[in-house]
Scaffold this motif. Structure first.
Motif, short mmCIF file in Angstrom:
data_model
loop_
_atom_site.label_atom_id
_atom_site.label_comp_id
_atom_site.label_asym_id
_atom_site.label_seq_id
_atom_site.Cartn_x
_atom_site.Cartn_y
_atom_site.Cartn_z
N PRO A 372 4.99 5.79 -9.33
CA PRO A 372 4.61 4.92 -10.23
C PRO A 372 3.16 4.70 -10.55
N ASP A 373 2.77 4.18 -11.67
CA ASP A 373 1.31 3.91 -12.11
C ASP A 373 0.79 2.94 -11.22
N GLN A 374 1.75 1.62 -10.90
CA GLN A 374 1.49 0.55 -10.01
C GLN A 374 2.24 0.78 -8.80
N LEU A 375 1.65 0.90 -7.68
CA LEU A 375 2.42 0.94 -6.51
C LEU A 375 2.89 -0.52 -5.98
N PRO A 376 4.07 -0.56 -5.39
CA PRO A 376 4.48 -1.79 -4.82
C PRO A 376 3.82 -2.13 -3.82
N GLN A 377 3.30 -1.21 -2.87
CA GLN A 377 2.39 -1.31 -1.73
C GLN A 377 2.05 0.04 -1.37
N LEU A 378 1.06 0.35 -0.69
CA LEU A 378 0.67 1.53 0.16
C LEU A 378 0.63 1.59 1.74
N VAL A 379 1.69 2.41 2.29
CA VAL A 379 1.80 2.42 3.53
C VAL A 379 1.47 3.61 4.47
N GLU A 380 0.58 3.63 5.31
CA GLU A 380 0.27 4.88 5.99
C GLU A 380 1.03 5.28 7.30
N TYR A 381 1.39 6.24 7.45
CA TYR A 381 2.10 6.76 8.85
C TYR A 381 1.33 7.88 9.24
N GLY A 659 -1.77 1.89 8.66
CA GLY A 659 -2.33 0.93 7.42
C GLY A 659 -1.03 0.59 6.20
N HIS A 660 -1.41 -0.60 5.83
CA HIS A 660 -0.39 -1.08 5.10
C HIS A 660 -1.15 -2.19 4.20
N LEU A 661 -1.11 -2.04 2.79
CA LEU A 661 -1.84 -2.49 1.84
C LEU A 661 -0.70 -2.85 0.90
N THR A 662 -0.78 -4.44 0.69
CA THR A 662 0.30 -4.71 -0.24
C THR A 662 -0.29 -4.57 -1.59
N GLY A 663 0.85 -4.74 -2.55
CA GLY A 663 0.63 -4.18 -3.86
C GLY A 663 0.53 -5.73 -4.81
N LEU A 674 -7.59 7.70 -2.80
CA LEU A 674 -6.86 7.67 -2.04
C LEU A 674 -7.36 6.96 -0.58
N LEU A 675 -8.62 7.82 -0.11
CA LEU A 675 -9.31 7.57 0.83
C LEU A 675 -9.70 5.96 1.01
N ALA A 676 -10.13 5.58 -0.16
CA ALA A 676 -10.69 4.14 -0.17
C ALA A 676 -9.35 3.20 -0.17
N LEU A 677 -8.12 3.51 -0.57
CA LEU A 677 -7.14 2.68 -0.41
C LEU A 677 -6.59 2.73 1.19
N ARG A 678 -6.68 3.94 1.69
CA ARG A 678 -6.26 4.24 3.02
C ARG A 678 -7.21 2.98 3.91
#
Length: 692
Positions: A372-381, A659-663, A674-678
């Protein structure tokens, strides 16, 4: 920051923005003018790409791209003439039907010179771009001749004790220098090499052989004067150093000259009289310091050395993790039993083939509309200590060639055993018509360092891949791919890295526990850094087995531009000199084993897609997520739009929530985004869950 300062900073930012825009416009015009001049020069009968390249500040490949008529004869021949007249008929492997032999087809991958194996991050290339061709093994006796070992070249245990080097730790921002248990404060006049060497040796007149820079990145001090960081680094390393000159090596130590790297360079110097030798290195080769002071960094190295000594009585922490890893491995080579004579090194032809066809980590950014253009969240494993999971089995001995006809003649059981074994396969793969998830196998993309992972249903492509990835393509949890075996390299299964890796895993486990239970905050931090250093030793130790073709770096005054070697690539220049590099082929390295690195990398890429957790009776990996939820792969890490209930028992290979960034979050379209969001996601996660 108050409101007025905020408004002033915004105005300054707009000014910088406008300046960048103007500069970019000027640069674009200058590059266009340069390209026109190159094309104009190419029309001259005397024109040669290797002469135009240094004048333009480009590589020969860049010149040939602009003016194809200047391509060297050997390259154009390789692109137009197949390496063999008719290949073996490919053996098709389809999970739904027994393997069968298909009709002969023209060769798909012709033999080309080996190319570098990977790109920092990639997306699927544009349809208009032509993918590069990967090399093939020649037919008949010519190809069979590759399947030998290099004469009189084996990995054997060392017959000497590695020497320690007197090491200091320096923060060039603060001038704090730590030597053993003593702390000094240097009066640095600036952060040039000359100033650093002068200040260090005025404080510690005798014995210093290695200077680790813990903070300050002095090699970037003039970065704003150069178009690329490598140019700034090269200028810093090669600046005048009164009383010193570039090191030419000594004794058994073959490390000489500088290593130009954008962020972790190595400067090697010796006194003019030849008496003293010293190297300046970045501690970032080992771990990220995140503002740690030199004393904590030194404590980390002491803890690392002590922990390694529990397994290797003669362990020495060398300059880099890769050097340390290889040295420790040689001290686990058996002196009795099956491999007492050592581990033979492959032929140069097979080493070149593996260099060109076995990429390292998967680095891929999935772009809209696949996410999606707008991600509901971004989760890093992130897979904890990932490569340590894949060292239990590695190729050994002289490999066998498995042609398509040979593979097709085997029973299904024999074929399965071969694909489960230690092999490297040339295949023609077809994406299933109903496929709606991420790609499985790497394919060559345009450019020397690019791979991508085809996902479009019905796409057929030719590539090389390891057994774990081929097996994943055939048995994945969604639907099997069609795989045609064109050629293959098959080794016996062995455990040349098992003892080495087990000792490093135990060292990592002990240091991680020490970091968790240590009551003193500084010692806990030092133990954590030491555990990260163990990870680097294994990670870069494995990478060092891959053995890239040797590159020689040199500088030539601008006034002597015609003296630049004709096959050199220009990597930097300023008003006074040109910095270049050229390949010199593979060295006779007794510890070159690209087959080991290739097998581990293939296993790690496959585990990013699917990995079984037997004790929990479950699976983890990208193919066990919803279609459209995978945002990116980054070596050992997955970035998803949804959290997963994957088990994590602090064991190598387990997926750790990092990491866990809410959308909602705008989908990243570049690596920088990507690295900034990470980083934002890691900051948002609680510190206790963030530690790896």
């Amino acid at each position: 920051m108050d409101a007025q300062s905020y408004s002033t900073a915004l105005a300054d930012l707009r000014t910088v923005r406008d300046q960048i825009k103007k500069t970019r416009t000027v640069l674009t015009k200058q590059e266009a003018d340069r390209d026109k001049l190159i094309i104009q020069l190419a029309s001259c009968a005397r024109a040669k790409a290797e002469r135009i390249a240094p004048a333009a500040g480009l590589s020969v490949a860049d010149i040939v791209t602009l003016a194809p008529a200047l391509a060297p004869d050997r390259l154009t021949t390789a692109e137009t003439a197949p390496s063999h007249p008719e290949p073996d008929a490919p053996a098709a492997v389809d999970a739904e039907t027994p393997p069968h032999l298909t009709a002969p087809t023209p060769p798909v991958a012709d033999a080309l010179p080996p190319t570098p194996a990977e790109d920092p991050i990639s997306a699927e290339p544009a349809v208009a771009d032509a993918p590069r061709a990967l090399p093939s093994i020649p037919d008949g006796a010519a190809g069979n001749g590759w399947f030998t070992n290099t004469p009189n070249l084996l990995s054997t245990p060392p017959n000497f004790t590695q020497q320690t080097r007197s090491t200091v730790f320096l923060d060039t921002d603060t001038g704090v220098l730590v030597h053993r248990s003593q702390t000094h404060r240097l009066a640095l006049t600036d952060t040039s090499v000359a100033a650093i060497l002068t200040a260090v040796f005025q404080t510690l007149p005798e014995g210093t052989e290695r200077i680790y820079i813990t903070a300050g990145d002095p090699w970037h001090r003039d970065a704003d004067r150069y178009p690329y960081l490598r140019d700034a680094v090269a200028a810093w390393l090669n600046a005048p150093t009164p009383g010193w000159r570039t090191d030419t090596g000594r004794g058994k130590d073959r490390m000489a000259g500088h290593f130009i790297h954008a962020r972790h360079p190595v400067g090697r110097y010796q006194r003019e009289d030849g008496d003293g030798h010293v190297e300046i290195r970045s501690v970032g080769e080992w771990f990220d310091t995140a503002g740690d002071d030199p004393a904590t960094v030194r404590d980390a190295f002491v803890l690392l050395w002590q922990a390694l000594r529990r397994h290797w009585s003669d362990a020495v922490v060398m300059g880099s993790p890769s050097q340390t890893g290889r040295d420790l491995w040689t001290r686990t080579i058996p002196t009795r039993g099956q491999h007492a004579e050592g581990f033979p090194v492959l032929s140069e032809e097979l080493r070149g083939l593996l260099h060109a066809t076995a990429g390292q980590g998967r680095n891929e950014l999935v772009l809209p509309p696949r996410v999606p253009d707008q991600l509901p969240q971004l989760v890093e494993y992130d897979r904890t200590f990932a490569y340590a999971k894949h060292t239990w089995k590695s190729p050994v001995g002289t490999p066998r060639r498995i042609t398509a006809a040979t593979f097709a003649s085997w029973s299904e059981k024999e074929q399965t055993r071969a694909l489960y074994g230690c092999g490297h396969w040339q295949v023609r793969a077809t994406v299933p018509d109903t496929w709606n998830h991420v790609g499985i196998l790497p394919a060559p993309a345009p450019g020397d360092r690019a791979w991508y992972y085809p996902v479009e249903p019905g796409t057929t492509f030719t590539t090389w891949a390891g057994g774990p990835e081929i097996h994943t393509a055939l048995t994945n949890p969604i639907t099997p791919w069609k795989i045609e075996i064109l050629d293959g390299i098959l080794w016996e299964d062995g455990k040349p890295l098992d003892d080495w890796a087990k000792k490093l895993k135990e060292t990592w486990t002990n240091l991680s526990a020490q970091a968790h239970f240590q009551g003193d905050a500084q010692q806990a931090r030092a133990a954590h850094l030491a555990s990260r250093a163990v990870r680097a030793i294994l990670l870069y130790g494995i990478g060092s087995f891959a053995q890239r073709p040797r590159m020689v770096t040199g500088t030539t005054p601008r006034t002597l531009e015609r003296d630049i070697p004709p096959d050199a690539e220009i990597i930097g220049f300023d008003d006074e000199q040109i910095t270049w590099q050229k390949p010199t082929g593979f060295s006779r390295d007794p510890n070159a084993h690209p087959e080991w690195a290739a097998a581990i990398w293939s296993g790690a890429r496959a585990a990013l897609l699917t990995q079984r957790h037997r004790d929990d009776n479950t699976y983890a990996g990208a193919l066990h997520t919803e279609p459209g939820s995978v945002v990116a792969f980054r070596t050992d890490a997955l970035y998803l739009t949804q959290p997963q209930a994957w088990p994590h028992h602090h064991q190598p290979g387990d997926y750790l929530l990092k990491g866990h960034l809410t959308g909602p979050v705008a989908a990243p379209t570049t690596e920088a985004e990507l690295l900034a969001l990470r980083d934002a996601g890691r900051t948002a996660l609680t510190p206790s869950a963030e530690e790896a």
